[in-house]
Write a protein that holds these residues in place. Structure first.
Motif, PDB file in Angstrom:
ATOM      1  N   ALA A  35       0.822  -1.206   0.000  1.00  0.00           N
ATOM      2  CA  ALA A  35       0.000   0.000   0.000  1.00  0.00           C
ATOM      3  C   ALA A  35       0.854   1.253   0.000  1.00  0.00           C
ATOM      4  O   ALA A  35       0.581   2.203  -0.699  1.00  0.00           O
ATOM      5  N   SER A  36       1.939   1.277   0.776  1.00  0.00           N
ATOM      6  CA  SER A  36       2.747   2.479   0.880  1.00  0.00           C
ATOM      7  C   SER A  36       3.641   2.682  -0.330  1.00  0.00           C
ATOM      8  O   SER A  36       4.142   3.763  -0.539  1.00  0.00           O
ATOM      9  N   ALA A  37       3.857   1.606  -1.138  1.00  0.00           N
ATOM     10  CA  ALA A  37       4.726   1.712  -2.298  1.00  0.00           C
ATOM     11  C   ALA A  37       3.950   1.888  -3.594  1.00  0.00           C
ATOM     12  O   ALA A  37       4.537   1.959  -4.654  1.00  0.00           O
ATOM     13  N   GLY A  71      -0.844   5.593   1.258  1.00  0.00           N
ATOM     14  CA  GLY A  71       0.269   5.534   2.193  1.00  0.00           C
ATOM     15  C   GLY A  71       0.329   6.768   3.071  1.00  0.00           C
ATOM     16  O   GLY A  71      -0.378   7.758   2.846  1.00  0.00           O
ATOM     17  N   PRO A  72       1.189   6.756   4.084  1.00  0.00           N
ATOM     18  CA  PRO A  72       1.237   7.847   5.061  1.00  0.00           C
ATOM     19  C   PRO A  72       1.686   9.187   4.491  1.00  0.00           C
ATOM     20  O   PRO A  72       1.419  10.225   5.083  1.00  0.00           O
ATOM     21  N   GLY A  73       2.360   9.176   3.345  1.00  0.00           N
ATOM     22  CA  GLY A  73       2.869  10.428   2.793  1.00  0.00           C
ATOM     23  C   GLY A  73       1.871  11.215   1.975  1.00  0.00           C
ATOM     24  O   GLY A  73       2.153  12.341   1.562  1.00  0.00           O
ATOM     25  N   HIS A  74       0.684  10.637   1.694  1.00  0.00           N
ATOM     26  CA  HIS A  74      -0.288  11.316   0.821  1.00  0.00           C
ATOM     27  C   HIS A  74      -1.682  11.288   1.422  1.00  0.00           C
ATOM     28  O   HIS A  74      -2.667  11.033   0.734  1.00  0.00           O
ATOM     29  N   LYS A  75      -1.781  11.575   2.708  1.00  0.00           N
ATOM     30  CA  LYS A  75      -3.077  11.496   3.380  1.00  0.00           C
ATOM     31  C   LYS A  75      -4.044  12.563   2.893  1.00  0.00           C
ATOM     32  O   LYS A  75      -5.242  12.319   2.768  1.00  0.00           O
ATOM     33  N   LEU A 123      -9.546  15.726   8.713  1.00  0.00           N
ATOM     34  CA  LEU A 123      -9.291  15.677  10.154  1.00  0.00           C
ATOM     35  C   LEU A 123      -9.124  14.237  10.628  1.00  0.00           C
ATOM     36  O   LEU A 123      -8.233  13.930  11.423  1.00  0.00           O
ATOM     37  N   LEU A 124      -9.973  13.345  10.142  1.00  0.00           N
ATOM     38  CA  LEU A 124      -9.885  11.943  10.564  1.00  0.00           C
ATOM     39  C   LEU A 124      -8.622  11.277  10.020  1.00  0.00           C
ATOM     40  O   LEU A 124      -7.959  10.515  10.726  1.00  0.00           O
ATOM     41  N   ASN A 125      -8.281  11.539   8.758  1.00  0.00           N
ATOM     42  CA  ASN A 125      -7.072  10.950   8.181  1.00  0.00           C
ATOM     43  C   ASN A 125      -5.821  11.360   8.942  1.00  0.00           C
ATOM     44  O   ASN A 125      -4.854  10.601   9.037  1.00  0.00           O
ATOM     45  N   SER A 126      -5.835  12.564   9.503  1.00  0.00           N
ATOM     46  CA  SER A 126      -4.650  13.065  10.195  1.00  0.00           C
ATOM     47  C   SER A 126      -4.588  12.639  11.658  1.00  0.00           C
ATOM     48  O   SER A 126      -3.527  12.752  12.280  1.00  0.00           O
ATOM     49  N   SER A 127      -5.692  12.149  12.217  1.00  0.00           N
ATOM     50  CA  SER A 127      -5.711  11.892  13.655  1.00  0.00           C
ATOM     51  C   SER A 127      -6.068  10.457  14.046  1.00  0.00           C
ATOM     52  O   SER A 127      -5.916  10.092  15.210  1.00  0.00           O
ATOM     53  N   VAL A 128      -6.542   9.650  13.092  1.00  0.00           N
ATOM     54  CA  VAL A 128      -6.984   8.283  13.404  1.00  0.00           C
ATOM     55  C   VAL A 128      -5.999   7.283  12.803  1.00  0.00           C
ATOM     56  O   VAL A 128      -5.638   7.393  11.626  1.00  0.00           O
ATOM     57  N   PRO A 129      -5.538   6.292  13.563  1.00  0.00           N
ATOM     58  CA  PRO A 129      -4.621   5.285  13.024  1.00  0.00           C
ATOM     59  C   PRO A 129      -5.306   4.414  11.970  1.00  0.00           C
ATOM     60  O   PRO A 129      -6.540   4.267  11.987  1.00  0.00           O
ATOM     61  N   SER A 163      -3.367  22.535   9.053  1.00  0.00           N
ATOM     62  CA  SER A 163      -2.759  21.790   7.956  1.00  0.00           C
ATOM     63  C   SER A 163      -2.168  20.514   8.505  1.00  0.00           C
ATOM     64  O   SER A 163      -1.997  20.337   9.698  1.00  0.00           O
ATOM     65  N   ALA A 164      -1.835  19.619   7.551  1.00  0.00           N
ATOM     66  CA  ALA A 164      -1.266  18.335   7.956  1.00  0.00           C
ATOM     67  C   ALA A 164       0.125  18.517   8.471  1.00  0.00           C
ATOM     68  O   ALA A 164       0.820  19.442   8.096  1.00  0.00           O
TER      69      ALA A 164
END
Length: 422
Positions: free
Chosen positions: A28-30, A152-156, A348-354, A421-422
């Protein structure tokens, strides 16, 4: 291609390990950026179905015979199916993975198309809408989370934008396609859903190849429950619902009673006109998200509340002036309000929820939005039957305008706690 080292150790492939000589599934991250866009297609395909029936209700009303109140009940059955699905799909997706939820949802969407295409009674329409709602509930939780997983974590923020736009663009494209096809091809209530089955089949192919992962450890707690978020993300959820709920309630009203308003104001039952109004409403919801994506989340949410408030003001003016242009302006403002409320809430959820709770968090946001979106338009439909469409729409507009103002005040009051912002 080697797997990315950024994938958490507690994640395992959704599919079985590749056989000797085969290329391993991309993690997923790649995944490349184009996969992030493609992962949003199943969301779009199901949401095309969600509103495809909107321009066709005038045909069913003529053939079967039912009131505006019954029409809003049919629409509410969709909301009931969606809410019921959200009680399960988010938790199941976080525990078993995205594909075990998305594939059955797509199958149920195909079944809904078959029932719509052969419907000859209100009961059939109710069942088809119920199935559609269940499928949509699964997609707004598992499907939107899958887009984030692939990104992936870099493009939330990109994931939140694409997932949100996929939803509203599909919701607008459905009635436009249905309106055009129903006016230009034979057997419109059949042809529209045959085309939708083809679109859903392509979505199945995307899901089968989607590079997503599933958690290796099962989470604790009940499988069926009211979805929620970690305690640390509770404030973000409340802020998102405060603006998203009035916005999606406004667009739900336009979808359920928009054709009746057009008929009363313009004297037309054109399915293309009804579909086009819904399309431009959701086109506004899509376009505004790309326009404001770089703004701070608080600014986006505040603007969403303002847009919904103005949409209700123009709705009241439209029904009293019998102005189609003002009615369309109201639909555009309502669409923009939903779009910004949805984007702000998802961001907001993408930035704060695992990741292991993200599908459930998405479900929680949509439960908060769709509860009033189901209750208020139905109430307005029956109220319109009792006191007239003008009075019913006016009362609805005043109530929702108040909710939008409250939502905006909630965001402003929490401005020091909402990250820009993120």
């Amino acid at each position: 291609m080697s797997e990315s080292r950024t994938v958490p150790a507690e994640a395992v492939d959704e599919q079985q390990p590749p056989a000797a000589g085969e290329r391993p599934e991309v993690s997923a991250s790649a995944a490349p950026t184009w996969w992030v866009w493609l992962a949003a297609w199943p969301v779009t395909a199901v949401f095309i179905l969600s509103n495809a029936a909107t321009p066709l209700y005038v045909l069913w009303q003529s053939d079967i015979g039912f009131s505006k109140g019954t029409l809003t009940v049919i629409f509410a059955c969709y909301i009931a199916g969606l809410l019921g699905s959200l009680l399960v799909s988010g938790v199941v997706s976080d525990r078993l993975g995205r594909k075990p939820v998305l594939l059955p949802a797509l199958a149920l969407a195909v079944a809904a198309c078959v029932i719509f295409a052969t419907a000859s009674s209100v009961v059939a329409l109710v069942v088809a809408r119920l199935f559609t709602g269940i499928a949509v509930g699964a997609v707004v939780s598992a499907g939107m989370a899958a887009v984030t997983d692939v990104a992936g974590p870099g493009h939330k923020r990109l994931a939140a934008l694409l997932a949100s736009c996929a939803m509203v663009f599909g919701a607008g494209l459905g009635p436009l396609l249905a309106g055009i096809l129903s006016e230009s091809v034979p057997a419109p209530t059949v042809t529209v859903f045959v085309v939708e089955i083809i679109l859903l089949a392509t979505a199945v192919l995307v899901v089968l190849r989607m590079p997503v992962r599933r958690p290796a450890k099962a989470a604790k707690g009940a499988w069926v429950r009211v979805p929620g978020v970690p305690h640390s993300a509770g404030r973000q959820l409340v802020l998102g619902i405060a603006v998203f709920a009035p916005g999606i309630t406004a667009t739900s009203f336009v979808l359920s009673l928009g054709p009746s308003l057009l008929s009363g104001l313009l004297g037309t039952t054109s399915r293309i006109v009804a579909g086009a109004m819904a399309f431009v409403m959701f086109l506004a919801a899509t376009g505004v998200q790309f326009a404001v994506q770089k703004l701070g989340r608080r600014t986006i949410l505040t603007a969403g509340a303002v847009s919904t408030t103005l949409g209700m003001v123009t709705l009241i003016i439209a029904v009293h002036m019998s102005s189609v242009l003002v009615l369309i302006a109201s639909a555009l403002l309502a669409g923009a309000g939903q779009g910004m409320g949805q984007l702000g809430g998802l961001s907001l959820l993408n930035s704060s929820v695992p990741p292991q709770r993200l599908a459930e968090a998405n479900a929680a946001l949509n439960v908060g939005g769709y509860v009033p979106a189901g209750i208020l338009p139905v109430s307005a439909g029956y109220l319109s039957d009792a006191v007239g469409l003008t009075s019913g729409a006016t009362i609805f507009g005043i109530v929702l305008m108040g909710l939008a103002v409250v939502g905006g005040l909630v965001v402003v009051a929490g401005r020091r706690r909402v990250p820009e912002s993120a």
